[in-house]
Scaffold this motif. Structure first.
Motif, short mmCIF file in Angstrom:
data_model
loop_
_atom_site.label_atom_id
_atom_site.label_comp_id
_atom_site.label_asym_id
_atom_site.label_seq_id
_atom_site.Cartn_x
_atom_site.Cartn_y
_atom_site.Cartn_z
N GLN A 1 0.82 -1.20 0.00
CA GLN A 1 0.00 0.00 0.00
C GLN A 1 0.86 1.26 0.00
N TRP A 2 1.91 1.28 0.82
CA TRP A 2 2.79 2.45 0.86
C TRP A 2 3.44 2.71 -0.49
N LEU A 3 3.79 1.62 -1.18
CA LEU A 3 4.44 1.77 -2.48
C LEU A 3 3.47 2.25 -3.56
N SER A 4 2.28 1.66 -3.58
CA SER A 4 1.33 1.96 -4.66
C SER A 4 0.56 3.26 -4.45
N ASP A 5 0.45 3.73 -3.20
CA ASP A 5 -0.30 4.94 -2.90
C ASP A 5 0.54 5.84 -1.98
N ALA A 6 1.20 6.83 -2.57
CA ALA A 6 2.07 7.71 -1.79
C ALA A 6 1.30 8.43 -0.70
N GLY A 7 0.03 8.70 -0.94
CA GLY A 7 -0.78 9.40 0.05
C GLY A 7 -1.06 8.59 1.29
N SER A 8 -0.87 7.27 1.22
CA SER A 8 -1.14 6.40 2.37
C SER A 8 0.06 6.29 3.31
N ARG A 9 1.17 6.83 2.91
CA ARG A 9 2.38 6.70 3.72
C ARG A 9 2.29 7.59 4.95
N PRO A 10 2.62 7.04 6.11
CA PRO A 10 2.66 7.87 7.32
C PRO A 10 3.65 9.01 7.15
N ALA A 11 3.33 10.14 7.76
CA ALA A 11 4.18 11.32 7.60
C ALA A 11 5.59 11.09 8.11
N SER A 12 5.75 10.26 9.13
CA SER A 12 7.06 10.03 9.73
C SER A 12 7.85 8.90 9.08
N LEU B 1 11.55 4.06 -5.93
CA LEU B 1 10.40 3.18 -5.70
C LEU B 1 9.08 3.80 -6.17
N ASP B 2 9.11 5.06 -6.55
CA ASP B 2 7.93 5.69 -7.13
C ASP B 2 7.99 5.72 -8.66
N SER B 3 8.96 5.03 -9.22
CA SER B 3 9.12 5.02 -10.67
C SER B 3 7.98 4.29 -11.36
N GLU B 4 7.80 4.57 -12.65
CA GLU B 4 6.73 3.92 -13.43
C GLU B 4 6.93 2.41 -13.48
N GLU B 5 8.19 1.96 -13.53
CA GLU B 5 8.46 0.53 -13.60
C GLU B 5 7.95 -0.19 -12.35
N ILE B 6 8.26 0.36 -11.18
CA ILE B 6 7.79 -0.26 -9.94
C ILE B 6 6.27 -0.20 -9.86
N GLN B 7 5.70 0.92 -10.20
CA GLN B 7 4.24 1.06 -10.14
C GLN B 7 3.56 0.09 -11.10
#
Length: 308
Positions: free
Chosen positions: A177-188, A213-219
């Motif tokens: 989830q953290w990888l696929s949705d940057a908005g879901s990552r905890p602030a810390s 890890l936010d690259s198009e390939e990983i996504q």
């Protein structure tokens, strides 16, 4: 003595012995070198090394112990070659194949003869016990080795009710989830540059290091159904680590500020003082990070306590 890895366990209804009583209990199971006829031996040793006889150190409820494990290295290929030669000699002398049971007895005989000649290897495995949070962390590269330390502690205390630490959100799901949705990552949460992705269909594994890890390939791989089984993460001012899908923390790297603080502390060249300084800083950083990690993964899962 900074941990490189950490397998985590939750304690259930464990009696916290007074420091003096625990020291006495550890002394009863102190490490002794393997004898010529033994393949392996484990026991408690002084975390500060040979110059100390103190087997447990405590700093503000955090306890540090160390298990020594010594084993004789007898390669299977050496044993099998000797067994094969002796078996062939007997078969020629007796004029018939050696029964399976006789071959097994021959193997046991060979191992008994060669064992005293084998080199020994000694490994140390540290155990951190946060008595206030009822948490145990073991600095071992494998779960099997961590369980060996727990077995020794269980034997030392008479009983030990622990279970592997578990969270409501499974680590694999949380990491994905953290990888696929940057908005879901905890602030810390700090995202690293290392990941392992598994495919459910064919059990294929993709490992990547030093990548965005936010690259198009990983996504694209995530959209194709791959799940994260390992992910490098961290927390500012504390540490970075590779989180595994069993909640193990591997390849721990503590913040430079902590390491600098430890190196600048005056210890008078006393290894015990130096050890306790490092341990105080490390244990606090680990405890704080683990609390954050549990929170990031939806809190701790409710599990029934095991039998002693």
């Amino acid at each position: 003595m900074w941990f490189k890895h950490c397998h985590l366990y939750r304690c259930h209804d464990v009696e916290i012995l007074a420091l003096e009583d625990l020291e006495s209990a550890l002394a009863e199971f102190a490490f002794r070198p393997v004898s010529p006829r033994e393949a392996r031996r484990v026991g408690w040793s002084a975390p500060a090394g040979r110059g100390s006889d103190q087997r447990v150190h405590e700093i503000q409820g955090h306890r540090l112990m160390a298990m020594l494990r010594q084993e004789r290295l007898l390669p299977a290929s050496v044993v099998n070659e000797e067994v094969a030669e002796r078996a062939e000699a007997r078969e020629q002398a007796e004029g018939q194949p050696l029964p399976r049971r006789e071959r097994q007895l021959l193997k046991e005989q060979v191992m008994e003869e060669l064992l005293p000649q084998a080199f020994t290897r000694t490994q140390r495995v540290e155990l951190w016990w946060d008595t206030r949070r009822r948490l145990i962390g073991i600095n071992a590269s494998s779960r099997k080795r961590a369980e060996e330390v727990l077995d020794l502690l269980r034997q030392t205390l008479g009983s030990l009710k622990v279970t592997p630490l578990a969270t409501r959100t499974p680590p694999s799901r949380g990491m994905t989830q953290w990888l696929s949705d940057a908005g879901s990552r905890p602030a810390s949460l700090l995202l690293g540059d290392q990941v392992e992705l598994r495919a459910a269909e064919d059990d294929g594994v993709l490992r990547a290091r030093q990548v965005d890890l936010d690259s198009e390939e990983i996504q694209s791989l995530l959209e194709g159904g791959r799940q994260a089984s390992k992910l490098s993460i961290g927390s500012e001012g504390q540490l970075r680590t590779v989180l595994h899908d069993d909640l193990a923390l591997k390849s721990l790297q503590f913040d430079d500020a902590l390491l600098d603080e430890a190196s600048q502390t005056e210890d008078g060249d006393d290894p015990a003082v130096a050890l306790e300084t490092d341990f105080a800083l490390m244990s606090q950083a680990l405890a704080t990070f683990i609390e954050q990690l549990i929170d990031w993964l939806g809190g701790e899962a409710e599990m029934s306590a095991p039998t002693p």
